[in-house]
Design a protein around this motif. Structure first.
Motif, short mmCIF file in Angstrom:
data_model
loop_
_atom_site.label_atom_id
_atom_site.label_comp_id
_atom_site.label_asym_id
_atom_site.label_seq_id
_atom_site.Cartn_x
_atom_site.Cartn_y
_atom_site.Cartn_z
N ALA A 185 -41.34 20.11 20.74
CA ALA A 185 -41.59 18.68 20.82
C ALA A 185 -40.35 17.90 20.39
O ALA A 185 -39.97 16.90 21.01
CB ALA A 185 -42.78 18.30 19.94
N PHE A 186 -39.71 18.38 19.32
CA PHE A 186 -38.50 17.73 18.83
C PHE A 186 -37.41 17.73 19.92
O PHE A 186 -36.78 16.71 20.18
CB PHE A 186 -38.01 18.47 17.59
CG PHE A 186 -36.82 17.86 16.91
CD1 PHE A 186 -36.98 16.80 16.01
CD2 PHE A 186 -35.54 18.34 17.14
CE1 PHE A 186 -35.89 16.24 15.37
CE2 PHE A 186 -34.44 17.77 16.51
CZ PHE A 186 -34.62 16.72 15.62
N ALA A 187 -37.24 18.89 20.57
CA ALA A 187 -36.22 19.00 21.61
C ALA A 187 -36.54 18.09 22.80
O ALA A 187 -35.65 17.41 23.33
CB ALA A 187 -36.10 20.46 22.07
N LEU A 188 -37.83 18.04 23.19
CA LEU A 188 -38.22 17.19 24.32
C LEU A 188 -37.94 15.72 24.00
O LEU A 188 -37.47 14.97 24.86
CB LEU A 188 -39.69 17.41 24.67
CG LEU A 188 -40.02 18.80 25.25
CD1 LEU A 188 -41.53 19.01 25.30
CD2 LEU A 188 -39.41 18.97 26.64
N GLY A 189 -38.22 15.33 22.77
CA GLY A 189 -37.95 13.95 22.35
C GLY A 189 -36.46 13.64 22.38
O GLY A 189 -36.02 12.60 22.86
N ALA A 190 -35.67 14.59 21.86
CA ALA A 190 -34.22 14.39 21.82
C ALA A 190 -33.66 14.28 23.24
O ALA A 190 -32.81 13.44 23.52
CB ALA A 190 -33.56 15.54 21.07
N GLN A 191 -34.19 15.14 24.14
CA GLN A 191 -33.68 15.14 25.51
C GLN A 191 -34.08 13.87 26.27
O GLN A 191 -33.38 13.46 27.19
CB GLN A 191 -34.18 16.39 26.26
CG GLN A 191 -33.48 17.66 25.77
CD GLN A 191 -34.23 18.92 26.14
OE1 GLN A 191 -35.31 18.85 26.71
NE2 GLN A 191 -33.67 20.07 25.79
N LEU A 192 -35.18 13.27 25.86
CA LEU A 192 -35.59 12.02 26.50
C LEU A 192 -34.53 10.94 26.27
O LEU A 192 -34.21 10.16 27.16
CB LEU A 192 -36.95 11.57 25.94
CG LEU A 192 -37.53 10.31 26.55
CD1 LEU A 192 -38.17 10.64 27.89
CD2 LEU A 192 -38.56 9.68 25.63
N MET A 193 -33.99 10.91 25.04
CA MET A 193 -33.01 9.89 24.70
C MET A 193 -31.59 10.32 25.05
O MET A 193 -30.72 9.49 25.23
CB MET A 193 -33.08 9.57 23.20
CG MET A 193 -34.41 9.05 22.74
SD MET A 193 -34.89 7.51 23.55
CE MET A 193 -33.98 6.31 22.58
N HIS A 194 -31.36 11.61 25.04
CA HIS A 194 -30.02 12.13 25.31
C HIS A 194 -30.15 13.27 26.32
O HIS A 194 -30.25 14.43 25.92
CB HIS A 194 -29.38 12.63 24.01
CG HIS A 194 -27.91 12.88 24.14
ND1 HIS A 194 -26.97 12.26 23.35
CD2 HIS A 194 -27.20 13.69 24.98
CE1 HIS A 194 -25.75 12.67 23.70
NE2 HIS A 194 -25.88 13.54 24.68
N PRO A 195 -30.19 12.93 27.62
CA PRO A 195 -30.43 13.98 28.62
C PRO A 195 -29.45 15.14 28.46
O PRO A 195 -28.26 14.92 28.23
CB PRO A 195 -30.20 13.25 29.94
CG PRO A 195 -30.49 11.82 29.62
CD PRO A 195 -30.04 11.61 28.22
N GLY A 196 -29.98 16.35 28.55
CA GLY A 196 -29.14 17.53 28.42
C GLY A 196 -28.85 17.95 27.00
O GLY A 196 -28.11 18.90 26.78
N ALA A 197 -29.42 17.25 26.02
CA ALA A 197 -29.17 17.61 24.62
C ALA A 197 -29.70 19.02 24.34
O ALA A 197 -30.71 19.44 24.89
CB ALA A 197 -29.85 16.61 23.69
N THR A 198 -28.98 19.75 23.48
CA THR A 198 -29.45 21.07 23.05
C THR A 198 -29.87 21.01 21.59
O THR A 198 -29.34 20.22 20.81
CB THR A 198 -28.35 22.14 23.19
OG1 THR A 198 -27.24 21.75 22.39
CG2 THR A 198 -27.93 22.30 24.64
#
Lengths: 367, 321
Positions: free
Chosen positions: A174-187
């Motif tokens: 969930a944390f990763a999905l949230g981060a990727q929503l704001m920063h596409p491609g974030a790892t």
């Protein structure tokens, strides 16, 4: 012996008997408080998970006053130590026991105490005297992941995680999905500590992530040590399960936090009125069970607005982070488009069975 | 460059090894005088809690508060050690039993925990902490930046302590006396050396070092107080003394090795290098190494060959044989 002394002794004895009688009768007239115990996996003041439960206990005690007697046992390890703790609590007359960590209770264990009511946080086993409770922290963890993604410049985020179990895996996802929503491609890189609460290991994990290139650190562990390190390294930090802003005032972004008190109060009241029934409670943002802690200085107004918008969508059901399409680390489609993950049914595609990490999470789901 | 695995491991090995170094230097002093003190973990925890308390309650400038905290931690450690000293030197009790009792009395379920709760020290960060001394520009220098200039004052002081103790034991008359008390107290006594006061002094000094070691955890590494925050470091320190053949300069090497070992597991994970299940790396490795060292040196012949003080663990009573 002098007759007068004998007489005095007899009188004294009678007095003692009368006094004891008076005391016991007054005790039986007074309503005995209902005894409720809480068992914590860490210290009651760990600045995280156990402290949130402790606040719930205090909430119950304050609301019901002298009608209840509550206690807590802290730093109780799963296994023999837990079994001994329960045994002694039952012997002391505790009627309702909240076991606040994963793995404490089994069906066989609670069957040994048919007159005692048990509730376990984060588990699934239910019997007539064992209820389960937890909440949709994944929703608020997702929102906290959004704050992390927005704060990251490089898109490399570190996440300190305790044990490789479904609860932690779904929070990491969930944390990763949230981060990727704001920063596409974030790892999101994981470091496992194999402990719920270990400041030294959590600090080392955070330091490792930062020296390996992460520019934001998040966590699913209980102490604020990673935050203290982030503060010294001037890296934004997302906490978990308690408002720990005072440990890292500049680095603090936010955290998913729990509000256990109202649930505890409801259940204690039910137990006192003999209306307690087993169940599986899964609290939500709407219930007030989970929420985001107040933001730190590093969260911009635009990010706050976007998080607020997604929180509204989560509450009204128009958005759900674990709705397909969801891809795993290898890029394989795991949840088909439009399919919403259920809490318990669906095997490894359920919240309580998830054993795979979403695309963009770097690390092993086996710890 | 400065974030490469090797540099980071060396730099963090030094940082995480520093509490181990202080504790093992203290234990070395006590053992060189013939007193084995297994209470290091307990003494560290009391030092850790009292040092943290001082910083939270003494409201002055950071420098004074931190100096006071280190002094209070040293004093607290020495007070704990005095219990052990009285029991084993004056009353000639078993050193092993007394040391274990000290750890239980002062440790995670004992005095340190009581003090932490009673003084209400949890749930707040340290008001002042030890920071890197040198400016950030120097810390960015290649290789030596993070390793040499990225450390806090406690690290540099520990280096001075290693040199001082080495000189003391090998180059001074009192140092020679300590060694003779540890090797053959009867002979030392015949020479007119006061065995009792030497043993008291070095046991107390050992406690003071353990106290500082504890405070270096709560004021530098993880600047907060939680029960049992030392996490077994005291036991590793005891093993380190043996590992270092009772020599201060090797204590430094060993402490940094164990420090680096603690940093290794998370570093490998963060760099996505997989070497089997992490539970093995994160939880077991330093302790496995400790056990290996203890097993290797536990036989009597190995110990004497490695330089263990001959009278280590034995109470001394004049005219007794």
């Amino acid at each position: 012996m002098n007759i007068r002394i004998k007489l005095a002794l007899a009188l004294a004895l009678a007095g003692v008997v009368a006094l004891v009688g008076a005391l016991t009768s007054s005790a039986s007239h007074r309503a005995t408080p209902y005894k409720v115990a809480f068992i914590y996996v860490g210290p009651h003041n760990d600045g995280g998970w156990s402290q949130a439960h402790e606040q719930g206990r205090l909430y119950v005690q304050k609301a019901l006053g002298s009608k209840v007697q509550t206690t807590y046992k802290e730093n109780i390890a799963v296994g023999a130590q837990f079994a001994q703790t329960v045994q002694s609590l039952v012997a002391q007359g505790y009627k309702l026991i909240f076991a606040t960590s994963y793995g404490y209770l089994t069906k066989a264990f609670v069957a040994k105490y048919p007159d005692v009511l048990f509730e376990q946080a984060t588990g699934t086993d239910q019997t007539k005297n064992l209820a389960e409770y937890f909440g949709r922290a994944e929703d608020t963890v997702f929102l906290s992941g959004m704050a992390a993604g927005a704060a990251s410049k490089t898109g490399k985020i570190g996440y300190v995680v305790p044990f490789p179990i479904p609860e932690v895996i779904r929070h990491a996802n969930a944390f990763a999905l949230g981060a990727q929503l704001m920063h596409p491609g974030a790892t999101v890189s994981l470091v496992w500590t194999n402990s719920w609460f270990d400041p030294a290991k959590e600090k080392k994990a955070a330091q490792s992530l930062v020296t390996a290139g992460a520019d934001v650190v998040g966590q699913n562990v209980d102490s604020p040590a990673a935050g203290q390190y982030s503060e010294s390294a001037k890296i934004p930090w997302v906490g978990y399960d308690s408002d720990a802003k005072k440990f890292a005032p500049k680095s603090w972004l936010t955290a998913s936090v729990y509000n256990w008190g109202p649930y505890y109060l409801k259940r204690v009241k039910a137990a006192m009125n003999d209306t307690w029934k087993t169940g599986f409670y899964y609290g939500t943002i709407k219930d007030g069970f989970t929420k985001l802690a107040p933001y730190g200085p590093g969260v911009t107004a635009a990010t706050k607005a976007k998080i607020a918008a997604y929180q509204r969508k989560l509450v009204n059901g128009s958005f759900y982070e674990f709705q397909g399409p969801l891809y795993d680390q290898s890029g394989k489609l795991r949840v088909k488009k439009g399919v919403k993950m259920d809490i318990l049914t669906g095997g490894t595609n359920s919240l309580y069975g998830m054993n795979w990490l979403v695309k963009g999470v770097i690390g092993s789901a086996k710890g | 460059m400065n974030n490469s695995l090797l540099i980071v491991l060396i730099a963090s090995g030094i940082a995480y090894g520093t509490p181990l170094l202080y504790a093992s230097l203290g234990e070395l002093l006590a053992e060189r005088s013939g007193v084995l003190n297994l209470g290091v973990e307990g003494m560290m925890l009391v030092g850790a809690v009292m040092g943290f308390w001082t910083v939270q309650r003494v409201h002055t400038s950071a420098g004074i508060a931190l100096t006071a905290a280190i002094l209070v931690a040293a004093l607290a450690g020495a007070v704990m050690a005095s219990i052990h000293a009285f029991l084993v030197i004056t009353l000639r009790a078993s050193q092993i039993v007394s040391g274990l009792a000290l750890t239980i009395f002062a440790g995670a379920a004992g005095l340190s925990s009581y003090l932490g709760n009673d003084l209400n020290l949890s749930d707040a960060p340290a008001r002042h902490t030890f920071h890197a001394v040198f400016p950030a520009s120097m810390q960015r220098w290649s290789v030596i930046g993070p390793i040499v200039f990225g450390q806090d004052i406690l690290v540099y002081v520990s280096w001075a302590c290693v040199i001082a103790i080495w000189l003391y034991l090998s180059r001074t008359r009192p140092g020679l006396n300590v060694r003779s008390v540890g090797e053959s107290p009867a002979a030392a006594d015949t020479m007119g050396i006061n065995v009792t006061s030497y043993r008291y002094a070095h046991t107390l000094a050992g406690g003071a070092f353990a106290g500082v070691a504890g405070a270096s955890i709560t004021l530098a590494i993880t600047p907060q107080w939680v029960n049992g925050i030392t996490g077994g470091a005291g036991w590793i320190a005891i093993a380190l003394v043996i590992f270092a053949f009772w020599r201060p300069e090797l204590c430094l090497v060993g402490a940094y090795f164990f420090g680096a070992l603690q940093a290794l597991a998370p570093q490998l994970q963060a760099r996505h290098i997989s070497l089997g299940p992490t539970v093995l790396w994160t939880n077991a490795l330093p302790y496995v190494m400790t056990i290996v060292v203890l097993v290797v040196v536990s036989s009597g012949t190995a110990r004497s060959r490695l330089g263990a003080p001959a009278a280590l663990g034995n109470a001394y009573a004049r005219e007794e044989r």
